[in-house]
Design a protein around this motif. Structure first.
Motif, PDB file in Angstrom:
ATOM      1  N   UNK A 157      -0.031   4.996 -20.320  1.00 30.49           N
ATOM      2  CA  UNK A 157       1.023   5.256 -19.337  1.00 30.49           C
ATOM      3  C   UNK A 157       2.061   4.143 -19.452  1.00 30.49           C
ATOM      4  N   UNK A 158       3.336   4.513 -19.387  1.00 28.58           N
ATOM      5  CA  UNK A 158       4.430   3.549 -19.378  1.00 28.58           C
ATOM      6  C   UNK A 158       5.330   3.872 -18.186  1.00 28.58           C
ATOM      7  N   UNK A 159       6.326   3.066 -17.972  1.00 30.31           N
ATOM      8  CA  UNK A 159       7.278   3.347 -16.888  1.00 30.31           C
ATOM      9  C   UNK A 159       7.963   4.691 -17.112  1.00 30.31           C
ATOM     10  N   UNK A 160       8.208   5.027 -18.385  1.00 33.41           N
ATOM     11  CA  UNK A 160       8.922   6.257 -18.712  1.00 33.41           C
ATOM     12  C   UNK A 160       8.043   7.497 -18.569  1.00 33.41           C
ATOM     13  N   UNK A 161       6.774   7.315 -18.256  1.00 38.53           N
ATOM     14  CA  UNK A 161       5.926   8.469 -17.959  1.00 38.53           C
ATOM     15  C   UNK A 161       6.459   9.169 -16.709  1.00 38.53           C
ATOM     16  N   UNK A 193      -5.634  -0.832 -18.652  1.00 41.19           N
ATOM     17  CA  UNK A 193      -6.587  -1.874 -19.043  1.00 41.19           C
ATOM     18  C   UNK A 193      -8.013  -1.343 -19.180  1.00 41.19           C
ATOM     19  N   UNK A 194      -8.721  -1.860 -20.180  1.00 42.05           N
ATOM     20  CA  UNK A 194     -10.137  -1.512 -20.366  1.00 42.05           C
ATOM     21  C   UNK A 194     -11.005  -2.114 -19.258  1.00 42.05           C
ATOM     22  N   UNK A 197       0.837  -1.208   0.000  1.00 39.80           N
ATOM     23  CA  UNK A 197       0.000   0.000   0.000  1.00 39.80           C
ATOM     24  C   UNK A 197       0.869   1.255   0.000  1.00 39.80           C
ATOM     25  N   UNK A 198       2.018   1.216   0.665  1.00 33.83           N
ATOM     26  CA  UNK A 198       2.926   2.361   0.654  1.00 33.83           C
ATOM     27  C   UNK A 198       3.350   2.665  -0.786  1.00 33.83           C
ATOM     28  N   UNK A 199       3.767   1.614  -1.513  1.00 36.72           N
ATOM     29  CA  UNK A 199       4.191   1.806  -2.893  1.00 36.72           C
ATOM     30  C   UNK A 199       3.026   2.288  -3.756  1.00 36.72           C
ATOM     31  N   UNK A 200       1.838   1.769  -3.492  1.00 32.09           N
ATOM     32  CA  UNK A 200       0.662   2.186  -4.270  1.00 32.09           C
ATOM     33  C   UNK A 200       0.380   3.669  -4.043  1.00 32.09           C
ATOM     34  N   UNK A 249       5.462  -2.486 -10.640  1.00 27.59           N
ATOM     35  CA  UNK A 249       5.133  -1.351 -11.498  1.00 27.59           C
ATOM     36  C   UNK A 249       4.472  -1.834 -12.796  1.00 27.59           C
ATOM     37  N   UNK A 250       4.993  -2.883 -13.395  1.00 27.04           N
ATOM     38  CA  UNK A 250       4.410  -3.405 -14.637  1.00 27.04           C
ATOM     39  C   UNK A 250       2.964  -3.855 -14.406  1.00 27.04           C
ATOM     40  N   UNK A 251       2.748  -4.490 -13.268  1.00 21.94           N
ATOM     41  CA  UNK A 251       1.393  -4.948 -12.940  1.00 21.94           C
ATOM     42  C   UNK A 251       0.459  -3.743 -12.829  1.00 21.94           C
ATOM     43  N   UNK A 252       0.888  -2.707 -12.121  1.00 25.87           N
ATOM     44  CA  UNK A 252       0.040  -1.533 -11.917  1.00 25.87           C
ATOM     45  C   UNK A 252      -0.163  -0.744 -13.203  1.00 25.87           C
TER      46      UNK A 252
END
Length: 176
Positions: free
Chosen positions: A162-166, A149-150, A67-70, A140-143
């Motif tokens: 959105x990508x990691x590089x955003x 996702x639709x 949750x902290x990371x979220x 991060x990839x999961x989120x």
């Protein structure tokens, strides 16, 4: 002097008598020695969750740590990211970064958890996980996948994909 001692004695008696005025003495006759012994499950774990017995190390991470990371990740969608290598050209990927924020419930739709009760608190375990590139990149990839996702309501709040590089200047998996 005798009068002074008498006043002190009366004052102490009033204090001692007043301390127990809201207490009620209860005695059921039960003694600690006669009470049932606690049964402890040696396999029980704090914050145990169903389906984690014998699972991998990632399932042993307490929910409040994730949750902290979220919290940090969602904040990076509407304010300058707090990662180690933020994108210098960052701009919010949200259509409306003030009133159109992404919430936990945009992706977690089951309503089994009250996300308002999960605080953003930094735990010593966070420091260890931040150094684990594999864990962080996977999370991060999961989120990012959920965000784009639709299936979930968050995608409608985005200007684009959105990508990691955003939020990161460089690919976090390759950073040293």
């Amino acid at each position: 002097m005798k009068m002074f001692r008498f006043l002190i004695l009366i004052t102490l008696a009033a204090i001692v008598g007043g301390c127990s005025q809201n207490m009620e003495g209860v005695n059921s006759g039960e003694r600690l020695e006669d009470s049932p012994k606690m049964r402890v499950d040696p396999n029980a774990a704090p914050l145990a969750r169903p389906g984690t017995a014998g699972a991998d190390d990632k399932s042993k991470i307490p929910p409040f740590v994730k949750a902290y990371f979220m919290h940090m990740w969602v904040e990076a969608l509407y304010s300058t990211p707090g990662n180690k290598h933020p994108n210098p050209n960052w701009e919010s990927p949200l259509k409306d970064s003030v009133n159109g924020r992404v919430w936990c419930t945009d992706c977690h739709v089951s309503q089994q958890v009250d996300f308002s009760k999960i605080p953003k608190m930094r735990d010593p375990m966070v420091d260890d996980l931040e150094r684990d590139k594999t864990f962080m990149a996977g999370l991060m990839k999961k989120w990012v996948a959920r965000l784009n996702s639709d299936e979930f309501g968050a995608k409608a709040k985005l200007k684009g994909t959105v990508t990691c590089l955003t939020c990161h200047a460089t690919n976090p998996e390759l950073d040293q």
